[in-house]
Design an enzyme around this catalytic site. Structure first.
Site, PDB file in Angstrom:
ATOM      1  NE  ARG A 276     -13.746 -16.376  14.837  1.00 28.54           N
ATOM      2  CZ  ARG A 276     -14.345 -15.188  14.876  1.00 28.54           C
ATOM      3  NH1 ARG A 276     -14.295 -14.434  15.963  1.00 28.54           N
ATOM      4  NH2 ARG A 276     -15.028 -14.759  13.847  1.00 28.54           N
TER       5      ARG A 276
ATOM      6  CB  SER B  89     -11.960 -21.497  10.507  1.00 19.98           C
ATOM      7  OG  SER B  89     -13.075 -21.017   9.796  1.00 19.98           O
TER       8      SER B  89
ATOM      9  CD  GLU C  49     -11.163 -19.668  13.888  1.00 20.51           C
ATOM     10  OE1 GLU C  49     -10.872 -18.930  12.922  1.00 20.51           O
ATOM     11  OE2 GLU C  49     -12.341 -19.927  14.219  1.00 20.51           O
TER      12      GLU C  49
END
Ligand SMILES: Cc1cc2nc3c(=O)[nH]c(=O)nc-3n(C[C@H](O)[C@H](O)[C@H](O)COP(=O)(O)OP(=O)(O)OC[C@H]3O[C@@H](n4cnc5c(N)ncnc54)[C@H](O)[C@@H]3O)c2cc1C
Length: 297
Positions: free
Chosen positions: A173, A221, A291
């Site tokens: 990510r 998320s 995130e």
């Protein structure tokens, strides 16, 4: 320097004090001093040059599906892409070139229709290609990074720079992209059978609608999964699933999602983030890492 006036004279149609809640999937965020959607390379380059000359910061916005913009908004220029950057081309049997403003689900389906396989795991990522590259968007089944051959960017003076695969660094990510405006990417996929690829796409979409609150205002998320662990499980064990702060709540469906269910402020979401982080740390000793990206003032 009247930099917003300069943008107007350059014909890039800046919006003044544009609420960023209109441009984020959270539907949260204060105003941008100036907001430009560049539809051509010339417009993007002119916007960058004007901001650079005035010493004004530039924030690059994709679909806003991984962003919490604070309630004070973003000072300077927020630059998004559209028009010419919404194209998908197939320059070779295994190659696809996608503009930054192409939505990821659209890219995956276009590839499937052209018998190209590889991107199915990310069909449910709602963002644009530019944001997907910067974030190295992915799921447990795969990420975009390994397919990228080269990325086309514009430097701060509006100068074109092609970043080859060897200079790209994709991590979980994150990536080394995002300091410059990403215009497009060339991806190498594999040949496959259209019907088989479409079947995988459909099953990915069904799985997501069973397990994620995709019809609410959220950014996916909230936290990254710590190595070998699942943030959602840790939050659920902490007893915070469904917990409410102001207009924000931990999703009753998926504990790693925060939903804006009733006109939440960024401050509500941040209070929830702090509470989750403290509770999980106290219980497991693990420090969760965000995130979603928090920007603005
Ligand atoms: C329901 C839902 C499900 C999701 N599921 C997933 C998932 O399974 N996997 C996953 O990885 N993510 C998921 N996400 C998060 C999000 O969709 C991804 O992170 C996506 O890649 C972000 O793209 P974006 O265009 O919205 O980027 P934005 O949120 O607009 O921006 C993200 C970052 O990229 C930068 N950026 C954007 N465009 C450019 C550009 N052209 N040039 C330079 N920098 C740029 C921004 O400055 C920012 O730092 C989900 C989100 C939602 C709402």
């Amino acid at each position: 320097m009247d930099w917003i006036g300069e943008l107007e004279r350059a014909g890039v149609g800046p919006l003044r004090d544009e609420p960023l809640s209109r441009h984020t999937s959270f539907k949260i965020g204060g105003p941008a001093d100036a907001f430009v959607t560049a539809t051509t390379r010339a417009q993007a380059a002119a916007s960058l040059r004007i901001a650079k000359a005035a010493g004004v910061p530039v924030f690059f916005l994709g679909w806003g599906s991984n962003l919490l913009v604070r309630d004070g908004g973003i000072r300077g220029l927020v630059l998004a892409l559209g028009g010419d950057f919404e194209r998908v081309d197939f320059p070779g049997p295994e190659l696809v070139r996608a503009g930054s403003a192409v939505r990821v689900p659209q890219l995956v389906v276009s590839c499937a229709e052209n018998g190209l396989t590889g991107l199915e795991p990310i069909v449910g990522v709602p963002g644009c290609v530019g944001g997907a590259l910067v974030m190295n968007a992915g799921t447990r089944e795969g990420e975009i990074g390994p397919f990228v051959e080269e990325v086309e960017t514009l430097g701060p003076e509006g100068d074109p720079v092609v970043v080859p695969r060897s200079a790209l660094d994709f991590k979980y990510r994150s990536s080394n992209l995002g300091k410059s405006l990403v215009l497009s990417a060339l991806l190498r996929l594999k040949r496959g059978v259209k019907a088989d690829i479409m079947a995988v796409v459909a099953s990915q979409q069904q799985k997501r609608s069973r397990t994620q609150p995709i019809h609410t205002f959220n950014v996916g998320s909230t936290f990254k999964n710590p190595p070998g662990l699942y943030a959602a499980q840790m939050i659920e064990r902490s007893g915070l699933k469904g917990h409410v702060v102001g207009g924000a709540r931990v999703s009753p469906m998926h504990a790693n999602f925060i939903e804006n269910f009733a006109g939440a402020k960024a401050s509500d979401v941040l209070a929830l983030v702090d509470l989750i982080s403290e509770r999980v740390r106290a219980e497991s000793g693990v420090k969760l890492e965000l995130e979603m990206r928090v920007v603005g003032e």
